[in-house]
Design a protein around this motif. Structure first.
Motif, PDB file in Angstrom:
ATOM      1  N   ASP A   1      50.188  27.410  30.540  1.00 27.27           N
ATOM      2  CA  ASP A   1      51.210  26.396  30.226  1.00 27.27           C
ATOM      3  C   ASP A   1      50.921  25.092  30.961  1.00 27.27           C
ATOM      4  O   ASP A   1      51.084  24.000  30.403  1.00 27.27           O
ATOM      5  CB  ASP A   1      52.597  26.916  30.589  1.00 27.27           C
ATOM      6  CG  ASP A   1      53.068  28.034  29.665  1.00 27.27           C
ATOM      7  OD1 ASP A   1      52.585  28.093  28.513  1.00 27.27           O
ATOM      8  OD2 ASP A   1      53.908  28.844  30.094  1.00 27.27           O
ATOM      9  N   ALA A   2      50.489  25.199  32.215  1.00 28.53           N
ATOM     10  CA  ALA A   2      50.138  23.997  32.977  1.00 28.53           C
ATOM     11  C   ALA A   2      48.926  23.306  32.367  1.00 28.53           C
ATOM     12  O   ALA A   2      48.845  22.073  32.364  1.00 28.53           O
ATOM     13  CB  ALA A   2      49.873  24.368  34.434  1.00 28.53           C
ATOM     14  N   CYS A   3      47.995  24.096  31.840  1.00 28.17           N
ATOM     15  CA  CYS A   3      46.828  23.505  31.174  1.00 28.17           C
ATOM     16  C   CYS A   3      47.262  22.629  30.008  1.00 28.17           C
ATOM     17  O   CYS A   3      46.761  21.512  29.829  1.00 28.17           O
ATOM     18  CB  CYS A   3      45.909  24.610  30.659  1.00 28.17           C
ATOM     19  SG  CYS A   3      45.018  25.528  31.935  1.00 28.17           S
ATOM     20  N   LYS A   4      48.173  23.145  29.198  1.00 31.58           N
ATOM     21  CA  LYS A   4      48.631  22.384  28.035  1.00 31.58           C
ATOM     22  C   LYS A   4      49.265  21.056  28.454  1.00 31.58           C
ATOM     23  O   LYS A   4      49.074  20.032  27.799  1.00 31.58           O
ATOM     24  CB  LYS A   4      49.631  23.221  27.241  1.00 31.58           C
ATOM     25  CG  LYS A   4      49.032  24.469  26.606  1.00 31.58           C
ATOM     26  CD  LYS A   4      50.103  25.309  25.925  1.00 31.58           C
ATOM     27  CE  LYS A   4      49.520  26.592  25.346  1.00 31.58           C
ATOM     28  NZ  LYS A   4      50.581  27.461  24.756  1.00 31.58           N
ATOM     29  N   ARG A   5      50.007  21.095  29.548  1.00 31.58           N
ATOM     30  CA  ARG A   5      50.653  19.868  30.016  1.00 31.58           C
ATOM     31  C   ARG A   5      49.647  18.892  30.625  1.00 31.58           C
ATOM     32  O   ARG A   5      49.890  17.683  30.666  1.00 31.58           O
ATOM     33  CB  ARG A   5      51.736  20.210  31.042  1.00 31.58           C
ATOM     34  CG  ARG A   5      52.935  20.931  30.455  1.00 31.58           C
ATOM     35  CD  ARG A   5      54.063  21.054  31.482  1.00 31.58           C
ATOM     36  NE  ARG A   5      53.743  21.989  32.558  1.00 31.58           N
ATOM     37  CZ  ARG A   5      54.015  23.292  32.529  1.00 31.58           C
ATOM     38  NH1 ARG A   5      54.612  23.825  31.463  1.00 31.58           N
ATOM     39  NH2 ARG A   5      53.717  24.069  33.543  1.00 31.58           N
ATOM     40  N   GLY A   6      48.511  19.408  31.077  1.00 28.76           N
ATOM     41  CA  GLY A   6      47.544  18.557  31.758  1.00 28.76           C
ATOM     42  C   GLY A   6      46.498  17.928  30.870  1.00 28.76           C
ATOM     43  O   GLY A   6      45.776  17.028  31.314  1.00 28.76           O
ATOM     44  N   ILE A   7      46.388  18.394  29.621  1.00 26.29           N
ATOM     45  CA  ILE A   7      45.334  17.884  28.747  1.00 26.29           C
ATOM     46  C   ILE A   7      45.434  16.363  28.613  1.00 26.29           C
ATOM     47  O   ILE A   7      46.494  15.816  28.326  1.00 26.29           O
ATOM     48  CB  ILE A   7      45.403  18.555  27.365  1.00 26.29           C
ATOM     49  CG1 ILE A   7      44.977  20.028  27.484  1.00 26.29           C
ATOM     50  CG2 ILE A   7      44.504  17.841  26.355  1.00 26.29           C
ATOM     51  CD1 ILE A   7      45.102  20.809  26.204  1.00 26.29           C
ATOM     52  N   GLY A   8      44.308  15.706  28.833  1.00 25.50           N
ATOM     53  CA  GLY A   8      44.268  14.252  28.788  1.00 25.50           C
ATOM     54  C   GLY A   8      44.614  13.591  30.097  1.00 25.50           C
ATOM     55  O   GLY A   8      44.588  12.357  30.198  1.00 25.50           O
ATOM     56  N   HIS A   9      44.925  14.395  31.117  1.00 23.62           N
ATOM     57  CA  HIS A   9      45.345  13.845  32.412  1.00 23.62           C
ATOM     58  C   HIS A   9      44.613  14.546  33.548  1.00 23.62           C
ATOM     59  O   HIS A   9      45.226  14.998  34.511  1.00 23.62           O
ATOM     60  CB  HIS A   9      46.852  13.971  32.583  1.00 23.62           C
ATOM     61  CG  HIS A   9      47.660  13.401  31.464  1.00 23.62           C
ATOM     62  ND1 HIS A   9      47.809  12.050  31.259  1.00 23.62           N
ATOM     63  CD2 HIS A   9      48.327  14.011  30.445  1.00 23.62           C
ATOM     64  CE1 HIS A   9      48.558  11.840  30.189  1.00 23.62           C
ATOM     65  NE2 HIS A   9      48.880  13.006  29.663  1.00 23.62           N
ATOM     66  N   ALA A  10      43.294  14.668  33.425  1.00 25.41           N
ATOM     67  CA  ALA A  10      42.497  15.301  34.477  1.00 25.41           C
ATOM     68  C   ALA A  10      42.665  14.521  35.781  1.00 25.41           C
ATOM     69  O   ALA A  10      42.897  13.312  35.756  1.00 25.41           O
ATOM     70  CB  ALA A  10      41.036  15.341  34.057  1.00 25.41           C
ATOM     71  N   PRO A  11      42.580  15.230  36.927  1.00 29.31           N
ATOM     72  CA  PRO A  11      41.998  16.551  37.126  1.00 29.31           C
ATOM     73  C   PRO A  11      42.963  17.737  37.094  1.00 29.31           C
ATOM     74  O   PRO A  11      42.759  18.725  37.832  1.00 29.31           O
ATOM     75  CB  PRO A  11      41.356  16.418  38.503  1.00 29.31           C
ATOM     76  CG  PRO A  11      42.275  15.493  39.250  1.00 29.31           C
ATOM     77  CD  PRO A  11      42.781  14.530  38.220  1.00 29.31           C
ATOM     78  N   PHE A  12      43.976  17.749  36.250  1.00 30.83           N
ATOM     79  CA  PHE A  12      44.827  18.920  36.028  1.00 30.83           C
ATOM     80  C   PHE A  12      45.432  19.408  37.356  1.00 30.83           C
ATOM     81  O   PHE A  12      45.306  20.572  37.744  1.00 30.83           O
ATOM     82  CB  PHE A  12      44.049  20.066  35.383  1.00 30.83           C
ATOM     83  CG  PHE A  12      43.434  19.763  34.045  1.00 30.83           C
ATOM     84  CD1 PHE A  12      43.664  18.558  33.398  1.00 30.83           C
ATOM     85  CD2 PHE A  12      42.623  20.696  33.434  1.00 30.83           C
ATOM     86  CE1 PHE A  12      43.097  18.292  32.157  1.00 30.83           C
ATOM     87  CE2 PHE A  12      42.052  20.443  32.195  1.00 30.83           C
ATOM     88  CZ  PHE A  12      42.279  19.239  31.558  1.00 30.83           C
ATOM     89  N   GLU A  13      46.099  18.517  38.054  1.00 30.89           N
ATOM     90  CA  GLU A  13      46.587  18.830  39.401  1.00 30.89           C
ATOM     91  C   GLU A  13      47.559  20.000  39.421  1.00 30.89           C
ATOM     92  O   GLU A  13      47.524  20.826  40.346  1.00 30.89           O
ATOM     93  CB  GLU A  13      47.224  17.579  40.013  1.00 30.89           C
ATOM     94  CG  GLU A  13      46.209  16.472  40.291  1.00 30.89           C
ATOM     95  CD  GLU A  13      46.830  15.262  40.943  1.00 30.89           C
ATOM     96  OE1 GLU A  13      48.071  15.274  41.160  1.00 30.89           O
ATOM     97  OE2 GLU A  13      46.101  14.298  41.231  1.00 30.89           O
ATOM     98  N   GLU A  14      48.443  20.088  38.428  1.00 28.91           N
ATOM     99  CA  GLU A  14      49.388  21.211  38.400  1.00 28.91           C
ATOM    100  C   GLU A  14      48.650  22.532  38.259  1.00 28.91           C
ATOM    101  O   GLU A  14      48.933  23.511  38.968  1.00 28.91           O
ATOM    102  CB  GLU A  14      50.390  21.044  37.259  1.00 28.91           C
ATOM    103  CG  GLU A  14      51.421  22.163  37.192  1.00 28.91           C
ATOM    104  CD  GLU A  14      52.312  22.088  35.964  1.00 28.91           C
ATOM    105  OE1 GLU A  14      53.241  22.932  35.860  1.00 28.91           O
ATOM    106  OE2 GLU A  14      52.092  21.209  35.113  1.00 28.91           O
TER     107      GLU A  14
END
Length: 487
Positions: free
Chosen positions: A440-453
């Motif tokens: 779920d955190a991956c989905k929220r992080g797409i396009g916003h690397a480095p995927f801190e969550e």
């Protein structure tokens, strides 16, 4: 594991086909054929919902890893599974033997989108080759990142299929030669089984749509819109769909097309494939101690030799692309501490060949630990081989030929590149991916690397076994004691 595909041993000019092809000694050819036929069988089944022929497996694995743009069905499988395309009374068009055009391309493999691709397309059916050269946005990590790609497909001297896949231009290009046992199949060979599906207007031109749907051994939909001159104006392909563990799609438009021979010069190898494969090791040869991670399936041997891994961001960036965590219920994620020489070489693809894991590539490539930026993306030169890769993470290959003897540290003096590998923790993948919310955190992080969550979830999972702190319990592995005794 990270980048599950197979790389050929070499790239050179083949006089018969007058195009870059693949020279494999008998032993390498056999081992690669077995690797492609047997590697990642469980992943292939999970991706398609059922067993698939060996001839499909290589392309499916490359698609899952984000290394191929589209899937080309082998003719034998078309003849076996396309009988549903009942003759309609209309004869499908015959694409001209040689032509070229401008190209636009968009699509997605797994959860890796690419968009706004612009370039050229070359086609030579008698020469058994085609080529797509284009720049596109790859917004998985950064919505504005643009990448140059050259996808050059050709028949090998033995009648198989080969691809010279280049990422980046000129001196910043990296050549990834892919080779498999599946026989050569033309990109438009499936048209002979297609049905008419009406007409449409593409870029102001009316063209006739021809489509094919396969349901076995996997679900594939393909269509092409052909103009009055028999040249394609549009191409669509999708694999999988709703409910599938894996899906991919490709959408292309062809314009300014000419039914003429593209000429031999148009099929000149990229500088990366013709002159710089494999890339030279990084100049810095310090010995560093680092942690690396790998998702895998027992009862596979518990070791790093001839395997691909990633740092925190590098490994989770791969895991994040793989969709449903259901495919990983039986998998585990292991953390290792290892000493390496920072004279990193070109990343090598390491796979199971039916007996053991092997890393593929030229001999000079397999004397170093390989490194690349996560999922072939990032801002670092040469796909992140010698850069920090704090935007995408790093992914590593550990050739067995570069491993140090027990107790020996890597370096030029010891003529080895990595050693003293010690397992730190092994966790159930389902705990990290689903129970702690990584996907779920991956989905929220797409396009916003480095995927801190997502990084935070990963680190907490490995920092403690306490669920209240975000940790995951250890999963015992029978080989840990033996491994520690060998260090």
């Amino acid at each position: 594991q990270v980048g599950s595909q197979v790389q050929c041993a070499d790239v050179l000019d083949d006089a018969e086909h007058r195009a870059p092809a693949f020279a494999l000694d008998a032993m390498t050819s056999r081992s690669l054929a077995r690797a492609l036929a047997l590697a990642s069988a469980a992943a292939t089944v999970a991706a398609t919902g059922g067993l698939v022929p060996d001839s499909w497996a290589a392309q499916l694995e490359a698609l899952r890893s984000g290394d191929l743009l589209l899937f080309v069905p082998p003719m034998a499988e078309l003849e076996l599974h396309a009988s549903q395309a009942v003759a309609s009374g209309e004869q499908p068009p015959t694409i001209p033997e040689k032509w070229s055009s401008s190209l636009t391309v968009d699509g997605e493999f797994g959860n890796l989108p690419y968009a706004d691709g612009h370039g050229t397309f070359l086609y030579d059916r008698p020469g058994k080759r085609d080529r797509m050269t284009y720049s596109c946005k790859v917004p998985y990590f950064d919505p504005v990142q643009v990448q140059f790609r050259d996808n050059f497909r050709m028949a090998t001297p033995t009648g198989g299929s080969g691809i010279n896949l280049t990422f980046g231009k000129d001196d910043d290009g990296v050549c990834n030669p892919l080779h498999g046992p599946m026989p050569w199949s033309d990109m438009f060979a499936w048209l002979q089984y297609a049905k008419p599906a009406g007409q449409k207007i593409v870029r102001g031109e009316t063209c006739s749509v021809w489509s094919l749907r396969l349901t076995k051994p996997l679900v594939m939909n393909a269509s092409v819109c052909v103009g009055s001159d028999s040249l394609p104006r549009e191409f669509n392909q999708s694999i999988g769909g709703p409910g599938s563990a894996f899906s991919s799609s490709a959408f292309m438009q062809f314009f300014n097309a000419t039914a003429e021979d593209p000429g031999e010069a148009a099929f000149t190898p990229t500088k990366a494939c013709g002159m710089h494969y494999p890339t030279k090791p990084c100049p810095d040869g310090k010995v560093i101690k680092m942690d690396t991670y790998r998702i895998w399936s027992p009862p596979e041997p518990f070791e790093l030799a001839n395997r691909d891994t990633g740092d925190v961001m590098g490994d989770l960036s791969f895991v994040c692309t793989q969709g449903s965590g259901a495919a990983y219920k039986s998998k585990v994620i292991s953390q290792w501490s290892v000493e390496v020489s920072s004279a990193f070489g070109q990343y090598a693809f390491c796979n199971f060949n039916g007996t053991a894991n092997v890393c593929s590539g030229r001999e000079t490539q397999l004397t170093s630990v390989g490194r690349r930026s996560g999922q072939f993306s990032g801002k670092g030169p040469l796909l992140g081989q010698c850069s920090v890769n704090d935007d995408t993470g790093s992914q590593y290959s550990f050739p067995g030929t570069a491993q140090c003897p027990p107790g020996v540290s890597p370096g030029a003096a010891t003529n080895c590149a990595w050693g003293k590998a010690v397992p730190v923790r092994t966790l159930a993948a389902i705990c990290v991916m689903q129970e702690r919310g990584l996907l779920d955190a991956c989905k929220r992080g797409i396009g916003h690397a480095p995927f801190e969550e997502a990084i935070g979830i990963w680190k907490k999972a490995f920092a403690s076994a306490d669920a209240s702190l975000g940790g995951c319990p250890d999963v015992p592995t029978t080989a840990e004691k033996d491994i520690q005794l060998l260090v």
